[in-house]
Design a protein around this motif. Sequence first.
Motif, PDB file in Angstrom:
ATOM      1  N   SER A 172       0.869  -1.184   0.000  1.00 25.43           N
ATOM      2  CA  SER A 172       0.000   0.000   0.000  1.00 25.43           C
ATOM      3  C   SER A 172       0.896   1.221   0.000  1.00 25.43           C
ATOM      4  O   SER A 172       1.983   1.190   0.599  1.00 25.43           O
ATOM      5  N   PRO A 173       0.498   2.306  -0.652  1.00 28.54           N
ATOM      6  CA  PRO A 173       1.376   3.475  -0.756  1.00 28.54           C
ATOM      7  C   PRO A 173       1.928   3.935   0.580  1.00 28.54           C
ATOM      8  O   PRO A 173       1.188   4.176   1.529  1.00 28.54           O
ATOM      9  N   SER A 206       3.002  10.985  -4.398  1.00 30.95           N
ATOM     10  CA  SER A 206       2.562   9.592  -4.581  1.00 30.95           C
ATOM     11  C   SER A 206       1.305   9.318  -3.767  1.00 30.95           C
ATOM     12  O   SER A 206       0.367   8.664  -4.247  1.00 30.95           O
ATOM     13  N   LEU A 207       1.298   9.817  -2.526  1.00 30.66           N
ATOM     14  CA  LEU A 207       0.133   9.605  -1.671  1.00 30.66           C
ATOM     15  C   LEU A 207      -1.080  10.386  -2.182  1.00 30.66           C
ATOM     16  O   LEU A 207      -2.218   9.914  -2.091  1.00 30.66           O
ATOM     17  N   PHE A 237      -4.536   8.719  -2.784  1.00 33.87           N
ATOM     18  CA  PHE A 237      -5.608   8.967  -1.814  1.00 33.87           C
ATOM     19  C   PHE A 237      -6.283  10.331  -1.947  1.00 33.87           C
ATOM     20  O   PHE A 237      -7.182  10.647  -1.169  1.00 33.87           O
ATOM     21  N   GLY A 238      -5.832  11.145  -2.881  1.00 30.24           N
ATOM     22  CA  GLY A 238      -6.499  12.421  -3.099  1.00 30.24           C
ATOM     23  C   GLY A 238      -6.127  13.493  -2.100  1.00 30.24           C
ATOM     24  O   GLY A 238      -5.016  13.515  -1.561  1.00 30.24           O
ATOM     25  N   GLU A 239      -7.079  14.384  -1.810  1.00 33.63           N
ATOM     26  CA  GLU A 239      -6.793  15.612  -1.073  1.00 33.63           C
ATOM     27  C   GLU A 239      -6.429  15.405   0.390  1.00 33.63           C
ATOM     28  O   GLU A 239      -6.027  16.352   1.057  1.00 33.63           O
ATOM     29  N   ARG A 240      -6.581  14.186   0.913  1.00 28.50           N
ATOM     30  CA  ARG A 240      -6.098  13.968   2.288  1.00 28.50           C
ATOM     31  C   ARG A 240      -4.601  14.256   2.362  1.00 28.50           C
ATOM     32  O   ARG A 240      -4.094  14.622   3.425  1.00 28.50           O
TER      33      ARG A 240
END
Length: 715
Positions: free
Chosen positions: A524-525, A584-585, A589-592
Motif C-alpha cells: 500500500s502506498p 505519490s500519496l 488517496f487524493g486531497e487527504r
Amino acid sequence: MTPDDYRTLMELFPNETVSHARLQEIELPRSGTFALITLDNGLDRRPATLGPKTLIELGCLLDRLKERAAAGDVSAVGLIGTSGYLAAGADLSALRTLTDPVPARLMARLGHQTFRALSTLGVPTFAFINGSAIGGGLEVALSADYRTVSTAAKAISLPEAYLGLIPGWGGVYQLPRLIGPGNAVKVMVENALNNNRTLAGKAAFDLGIADAIFAPDNFLQESLNWAETIIADEAAVADIVARRAEKAASDDTDWDAALASGRAFIEAKTSNATPAPGKVLDLLEKGRHLTAEESADAEVETLAALMQTPHFQDTVYAFLDVIQSRSKQPAGAPDTQLSRPVTKVGIIGAGLMASQLALLFVRQLQVPVIMTDIDQTRVNNGVAYVHTQIDKLLAQQRITDHAAQRTKALVTGSVSKEAFADANFVIEAVFEDMSVKKQVFAEVEAVVSPECILATNTSSLSVADMAADLRHPERVIGFHFFNPVSAMPLLEVVRTPKTSNEVLATAFVLAQTLKKTGVLVQDSPAFVVNRVLLRLMGEVVNAFDDGTPADMADNALKPLGLPMTPFTLLAMVGIPVVQHVTKSLHAAFGERFHVSANLQILIDNGISSLWARNDDGALCVPLSTLELLRFGNTPSTSNELLVRVQDALALEIGLMLDEGVVAAPEDIDLCMILGAGWPMHMGGITPYLDRVGASQRVNGQTFSKRRHPLTTRTR
C-alpha cells in the motif's frame, strides 16, 4: 507490614513466577561463614522478577540470617542471580493490575522493607552483579554495602521513568549519594528517556555503581575472594570509602545544576507530556535533605500514585503488549520452517543507504556481500564506507582484529550485476523511481537463479508494480529499513498478492537474524510509518500555508512529546523527498495528502530548511524565504492545529486498518514506536488517539475495541 498485607498482595499476583532465595553457606578461610543467596526462578535465560512472594521469601530469609549474624554464625551475606541476570525488577504485567492505590502502596512498601532487611543485617553485605540488573534488580544491589560487577553484564539500569514510574525502592535516594547527582540524573532520566539506554559492566564500575569488576569466567570466586578482603582488611574498606567519596562529591551547586539539566532534558525530550521523569527529579530535589526513611515514605506515595495514571497503563501496553509480545509474534508471519538459507547477499547501489545495508548484512550474517553501482568510483566508495565503519568498531574494541579483517574480506564490489549470479538474496537501494527500480530488477533476474529472493528498500512505491514484469514476481518482497539503519529497529516487510510463503518466511527469519523487528505490511502506498508521518506533516504544512505562523505551526504538537518537531523532521528527511512521497500519496488517496505549493517553491529555490538562526541564535524563517512564499488568510491556533492533526491521524489509521494494511492497531503502534520514535509514554499512537477522543470523534469507536484479544489491556 502485617500478615494480612502479605496475603492481600499474594492474592493480587496469583500468576507470579516466584524467584526463590536459595541459600548456600561458603566457608571463607579468613572470615568464616559467608551466606550466599541466589535468586533463582528455575527458568533458563529468564531473569528473576521481584513480585510479592519473591520479596516475602527473600525478606524472611534475611530476617533469619540477621538472627544468625547476631549470634556470630554468619560473617557476611551476599546476593547473586543466575543465567546472566541478577534480577529484572517488578513484574510489569502484574503491576498494571494494581488499579487501587492501597495495594499499590503495599507493593511499594514491601520492596523497601525487604531491601532494608538486606542493608541492616549487622554484618557486611554484598551484591554480585553477575549480569543484567534492571530496575528493582539494581535497587536491591544498591541496598547492599558493597558491589562487584561482571565485565559481561550488558544491561544495568533504572528504567522506571521510561516506563511511567520512578525508582521507588530506594534507587532515587541511594544512587546520587553513590555516584553524584549529575550522574544519577543521567542514569535515571537521560538514559531512561533515550530509549532505555543501559550500562555495561565496565561503565557501571567506572561510574561508581560497583566497587570492583571481574571477568565472567571466574566471577563468583573472584567476588568471594574480594569480599573476604573487604571483611578482613580495614585498609581495603578505607580505599572503597575514599573512591566513593570522590565519585559522590557534590554540593548544593552540583545538585542544582543536575536538577536544572534534568528538567531541561525532560522538556526537550517529552515536552513534559508524561509525569514520571519530573517526579524523579522532584524526589531528588526533596530527598537531598531527607533521611532514607523519610525518602522511602515519599517514594511509596509517588510510586503508588503513578501506578494509577493512564500514562503508566499506556506505557505498559506499549512495552509488554506491543514491543515485547507483538514483535516476538508478528501477525501473519508464516511458519519459519518454510524459510530458505541466505548464504550470499547482493546490494544494488553503493550510496549511503546501500552501504549501511551492506554493513548490517555482513556484520549480522557473516556471509559474502557484494555491492554494485553504475561506475567503479561509486562501488569503491561504498565498499570503503563499510570498511571504515568496521575499522571504527575495531578502534572502539567492539570487535577483535581477526573479526574485523574477516568481515571486511566478505564485502566486495562490482560494476556488473553478473556478480549476483550465485546470490540468494538481493536487495535494491537505488533512486526512488519506479522505472529505475523495475530496470535493475529486470537486469538482476536475468542473472540470478529462480530461487533468489529480490527485495526492495522502497519507502513508498508499489512492490507489486515493481515485480509486475518479472518472470517470477512471487520472489519479490518489500524490505523497508529506516535511517540510520544501525539504530532503527523497525523493518516493514511488505507482501504483494503474489509473494510466496517461502519468501515471506525467509524475510522474517532474516529480519530476526539482522536483529530487526519485522512487521507484516500489505502492499500500500508509503506502507505504515511514512503514511502516518506524511499525514501528520501534511496537516502542519497546510496550516502554515493557510497563514499559521511557522513557530506556532511547528510547536503545536509539543503535547505529543515527539522526538522532533514537524519542520525539523521535514529538513532531516529532505523537502524534495517529502514532496515526492506526498505526490505519490496524493495520487493514491487524493486531497487527504495535499501537495504544498510552498514546499515546491523551497525546492525550486534550493532551500533545504524553513529555519535559520538569527543574530541571537534563535530559530526563525528568514525574510528572504518568507518573501518567496504565498500564504492564505485562515490561520489556526495551536490547539486548533493539534486537534486537526489528531483527527487526521485517527482517520488515516482507521482507513489503514479497514484496508488491511496491517492486522491490528498493535501493529500500527509497533511501527510508530520503533520506526518513528513515537513516545513510549503515549502508549503508542492508537491509545493516545483514544485518550484525546479523536478516534471516537472521527471513527465512532476507539481503537482499543479493535485490538487483538490477546493483548487487550487490563484497566
